[in-house]
Design an enzyme around this catalytic site. Structure first.
Site, PDB file in Angstrom:
ATOM      1  N   GLY A 295      18.042  41.549  27.327  1.00 14.11           N
ATOM      2  CA  GLY A 295      19.337  42.160  27.032  1.00 14.11           C
ATOM      3  C   GLY A 295      19.132  43.639  26.744  1.00 14.11           C
ATOM      4  N   ALA A 296      19.243  44.452  27.777  1.00  9.29           N
ATOM      5  CA  ALA A 296      18.922  45.884  27.635  1.00  9.29           C
ATOM      6  C   ALA A 296      20.174  46.724  27.431  1.00  9.29           C
ATOM      7  CB  ALA A 296      18.163  46.370  28.865  1.00  9.29           C
TER       8      ALA A 296
ATOM      9  N   LYS B 283      29.398  38.058   8.627  1.00 10.66           N
ATOM     10  CA  LYS B 283      29.664  38.950   9.772  1.00 10.66           C
ATOM     11  C   LYS B 283      30.741  38.337  10.672  1.00 10.66           C
ATOM     12  CE  LYS B 283      28.589  42.427  12.631  1.00 10.66           C
ATOM     13  NZ  LYS B 283      27.322  42.424  13.376  1.00 10.66           N
TER      14      LYS B 283
ATOM     15  N   ARG C 117      25.089  53.163  24.990  1.00 10.10           N
ATOM     16  CA  ARG C 117      24.362  53.663  26.155  1.00 10.10           C
ATOM     17  C   ARG C 117      25.227  54.623  26.961  1.00 10.10           C
ATOM     18  NH1 ARG C 117      19.961  50.643  28.250  1.00 10.10           N
ATOM     19  NH2 ARG C 117      19.883  52.381  29.713  1.00 10.10           N
TER      20      ARG C 117
END
Length: 311
Positions: A13-14, A189, A135
């Protein structure tokens, strides 16, 4: 036998969070390999990520490969979207061994329990993070905000290993703690995300708008009431004050942020609604309880992109 200080990590998972941890692990002297989605992604990978923001700035060289590789995986960080988790793990299952260690670092709940059923004999840890990153093409990573991360065991194999299996992660500049009761933090969360993310996606607004708009606040209250009822029925502790109070505080503190779910909707992609509000609905069904407001929100977000809906 697992060596506590093993410095070999694979990152599955980039996206922003996976890339952030990959960069930090690499800068700390660990051997890092990104596992990319397909041959096109591998061909387009430049061999480095340009890191800036709250981390040390500069180009971080990284190696990449595909899941089909046969190199054994010692330690694996899974930072995919929640809905991709099981398929991603299954794609590298042939590379795992009983001595492998897996860390799931994702939003939502449900996939952790499914992964534990899929891999009962492999040490499986789960984590939650408030680190902010995004990103920019082709190879820029902005570490936008510092937060904290917590990781803990979700099966007996991981509990037997304990915190020492994650020494390398805890030694990074990213503030990371170990919690045996990680499920409590995952629920906290989840409860916050369930109160904020779906509504920001529905109304196409920044987090802070929820706290400023009376109708949005009322809807947050309804969602929080249902979440607290489910948590109480499960004897699952949340916070030492009302959930709405915590959710409003976080919405204000992150007022200018656009939630990941809103970004997914704007990008025309699949959202994690089924693993956030949808998870709460499934828990309610098992308990024989009603969650009409969570159900309505799941349906509303699912209608935005019906091609991705599980409903």
């Amino acid at each position: 036998m697992i060596t506590n200080q093993s410095n070999s990590w694979h990152i599955l998972g980039a996206g922003a969070i996976g890339s952030l941890w990959a960069c930090q692990l690499s800068l700390a002297g660990n051997e890092i390999r990104l596992i990319l989605r397909n041959s096109a992604a591998l061909k387009g990978f430049t061999g480095q990520i340009q890191l800036s923001g709250q981390s040390v700035e500069g180009a971080v060289p990284l190696q990449a490969e595909l899941a089909e590789n046969h190199q054994p995986i010692q330690r694996l960080l899974v930072a995919t979207k929640s809905y991709d988790c099981l398929a991603a793990i299954d794609s590298i299952r042939h590379r795992l061994s009983p001595s492998s260690v897996i860390v799931l670092l994702q939003n939502g709940m449900g996939q952790q329990q499914q992964a534990a059923e899929l891999l009962p004999d492999i040490a499986l840890f789960a984590g939650t993070t408030t680190e902010g990153a995004y990103r920019l093409p082709p190879n820029k990573l902005i570490h936008a905000g510092r937060g904290e991360s917590w990781i803990g065991p979700i099966n007996e194999t991981a509990r037997n290993l304990g915190a020492t299996a994650l020494d390398r992660l805890q030694q990074l500049p990213l503030k990371t703690g170990y919690d045996e009761a990680i499920i409590n933090r995952l629920w906290q969360k989840l409860a916050i995300n369930a109160a904020i993310n779906g509504l920001t996606a529905k109304y196409d607004c920044q987090n802070g708008r929820l706290a400023d708009h009376p109708d949005y606040c009322e809807q947050m209250q309804q969602l929080c009431n249902e979440t607290e009822a489910i948590a109480k029925a499960l004897e699952q502790p949340l916070f030492d004050r009302p959930l709405l109070e915590v959710a409003l505080q976080i919405a204000r503190a992150t007022g200018s942020n656009y939630s990941s779910m809103l970004q997914d909707v704007r990008n025309g992609g699949q959202t994690e609604i089924d693993y956030i509000n949808g998870f709460i609905c499934r828990q309610a069904n098992q308990l024989g309880l009603d969650t009409p407001h969570h159900q309505a929100l799941v349906a509303s977000i699912s209608r935005l992109h019906p091609q991705f809906s599980e409903h």
